[in-house]
Design a protein around this motif. Structure first.
Motif, PDB file in Angstrom:
ATOM      1  N   ALA A   1       4.112  14.640  48.516  1.00  0.00           N
ATOM      2  CA  ALA A   1       3.004  15.537  48.839  1.00  0.00           C
ATOM      3  C   ALA A   1       1.936  14.795  49.635  1.00  0.00           C
ATOM      4  CB  ALA A   1       2.410  16.118  47.560  1.00  0.00           C
ATOM      5  N   PHE A   2       1.625  13.577  49.226  1.00  0.00           N
ATOM      6  CA  PHE A   2       0.634  12.748  49.922  1.00  0.00           C
ATOM      7  C   PHE A   2       1.055  12.504  51.368  1.00  0.00           C
ATOM      8  CE2 PHE A   2      -0.444   8.075  50.686  1.00  0.00           C
ATOM      9  CZ  PHE A   2      -1.663   8.357  51.285  1.00  0.00           C
TER      10      PHE A   2
ATOM     11  N   ALA B   1       4.850  12.952  43.946  1.00  0.00           N
ATOM     12  CA  ALA B   1       3.431  12.885  44.297  1.00  0.00           C
ATOM     13  C   ALA B   1       3.245  12.231  45.667  1.00  0.00           C
ATOM     14  CB  ALA B   1       2.658  12.108  43.231  1.00  0.00           C
TER      15      ALA B   1
ATOM     16  N   THR C   1      -4.539  15.259  47.336  1.00  0.00           N
ATOM     17  CA  THR C   1      -3.622  16.382  47.532  1.00  0.00           C
ATOM     18  C   THR C   1      -2.337  16.149  46.748  1.00  0.00           C
ATOM     19  OG1 THR C   1      -4.488  16.810  49.745  1.00  0.00           O
ATOM     20  CG2 THR C   1      -2.316  17.705  49.240  1.00  0.00           C
ATOM     21  N   GLY C   2      -1.855  14.909  46.771  1.00  0.00           N
ATOM     22  CA  GLY C   2      -0.623  14.576  46.063  1.00  0.00           C
ATOM     23  C   GLY C   2      -0.768  14.558  44.559  1.00  0.00           C
TER      24      GLY C   2
ATOM     25  N   SER D   1      -1.695  19.381  44.624  1.00  0.00           N
ATOM     26  CA  SER D   1      -0.351  19.893  44.348  1.00  0.00           C
ATOM     27  C   SER D   1       0.025  19.752  42.885  1.00  0.00           C
ATOM     28  CB  SER D   1       0.677  19.141  45.206  1.00  0.00           C
ATOM     29  OG  SER D   1       0.413  19.309  46.583  1.00  0.00           O
TER      30      SER D   1
END
Length: 268
Positions: free
Chosen positions: A257-258, A254, A167-168, A172
């Protein structure tokens, strides 16, 4: 094989459209369910989809159920679905943060695949990372991969932790690229270029750089060294980025987001 997509938002319709082109499915074997009349009218105009507004009319008939609703709708949706599902059905979820165990417990089923797509799936260039429950067979995983690949590429990961990590990066990640592109376009405008010319300068630069990277085995660091010469313009730009810790800031973004993906998972 009949597929039901629950949720006719951007990603739900993207996967429905992609899967409609798969050799694994025949025409009109994709059902799309949404509670929005406007969305269903949009779906109804697509000849190879069946637009449905009642769970009772589609859930029992589906072999694969694609969960493409917002995570905060999951609890209510699962309560209404539970009496309609069957143990042999396979569920694919793209709900961010919603764990496999939560889905299994909420629906009373076992066959669950959790996936994380990204926005370029809309143009057939997406990357979907996925992980499955142990109860999903190899044949079923083969079918899942075939369906996910209709929107680009898929990548099977070892555990749900890697779904959060992806996701990170990829989930995203397109937004990071757009952020960088916008900054470069803003610089081009300040240098006197028109908006259209700025867009061409930046978009073709990104397209060309990615193509170079994909067609060779060189690392990004190696490519930077090829472009930058001592005392040159590119070296001045790279030195400025290094002095301003741009690389570290991108990594921090990053990880932000993670970490948020992990927090969302703790809610389910």
């Amino acid at each position: 094989m009949k597929v039901l997509v629950i949720g006719a938002g951007n990603m739900g319709l993207t996967y429905a459209t992609g899967m409609s082109k798969s050799k694994l499915l025949k025409k009109r074997n994709i059902m799309v369910l949404d509670k929005s009349k406007e969305k269903l009218e949009e779906v109804g105009k697509i000849a190879h989809f069946d637009a449905i507004d009642r769970l009772e009319d589609c859930v029992p008939q589906a072999d694969i159920i694609f969960l493409a609703v917002k995570p905060y709708h999951a609890e209510d949706l699962f309560k209404r679905m539970k009496s309609l599902v069957k143990p042999e059905q396979l569920f694919i979820s793209i709900m961010a943060g919603v764990t496999i165990k939560y889905i299994q417990d909420a629906l009373g089923i076992t066959k669950v695949v959790r996936a994380m797509p990204n926005l370029p799936a809309q143009v057939g260039q997406g990357l979907t990372s996925y992980v499955s429950a142990e109860e999903v067979s190899r044949l079923e995983l083969f079918m899942v991969e075939g369906l996910l690949d209709t929107t680009g590429k898929s990548l099977r990961v070892k555990s749900e932790n890697y779904i959060d990590a992806s996701t990170g990066i990829s989930g995203s990640g397109p937004a990071y690229v757009f952020y960088f592109m916008q900054s470069m376009m803003d610089a081009a405008l300040q240098m006197g270029f028109s908006e259209n010319v700025s867009k061409v300068l930046v978009s073709q630069t990104f397209t060309g750089a990615v193509e170079l990277f994909n067609q060779n085995n060189l690392t990004p660091d190696s490519w930077m060294e090829r472009v930058a010469s001592k005392g040159g313009t590119t070296r001045a730009a790279l030195d400025s980025m290094k002095d301003n810790n741009v690389g570290e800031m991108i990594k921090e973004a990053a990880f932000a987001a993670f970490n948020r993906a992990v927090e969302l998972g703790e809610e389910y």
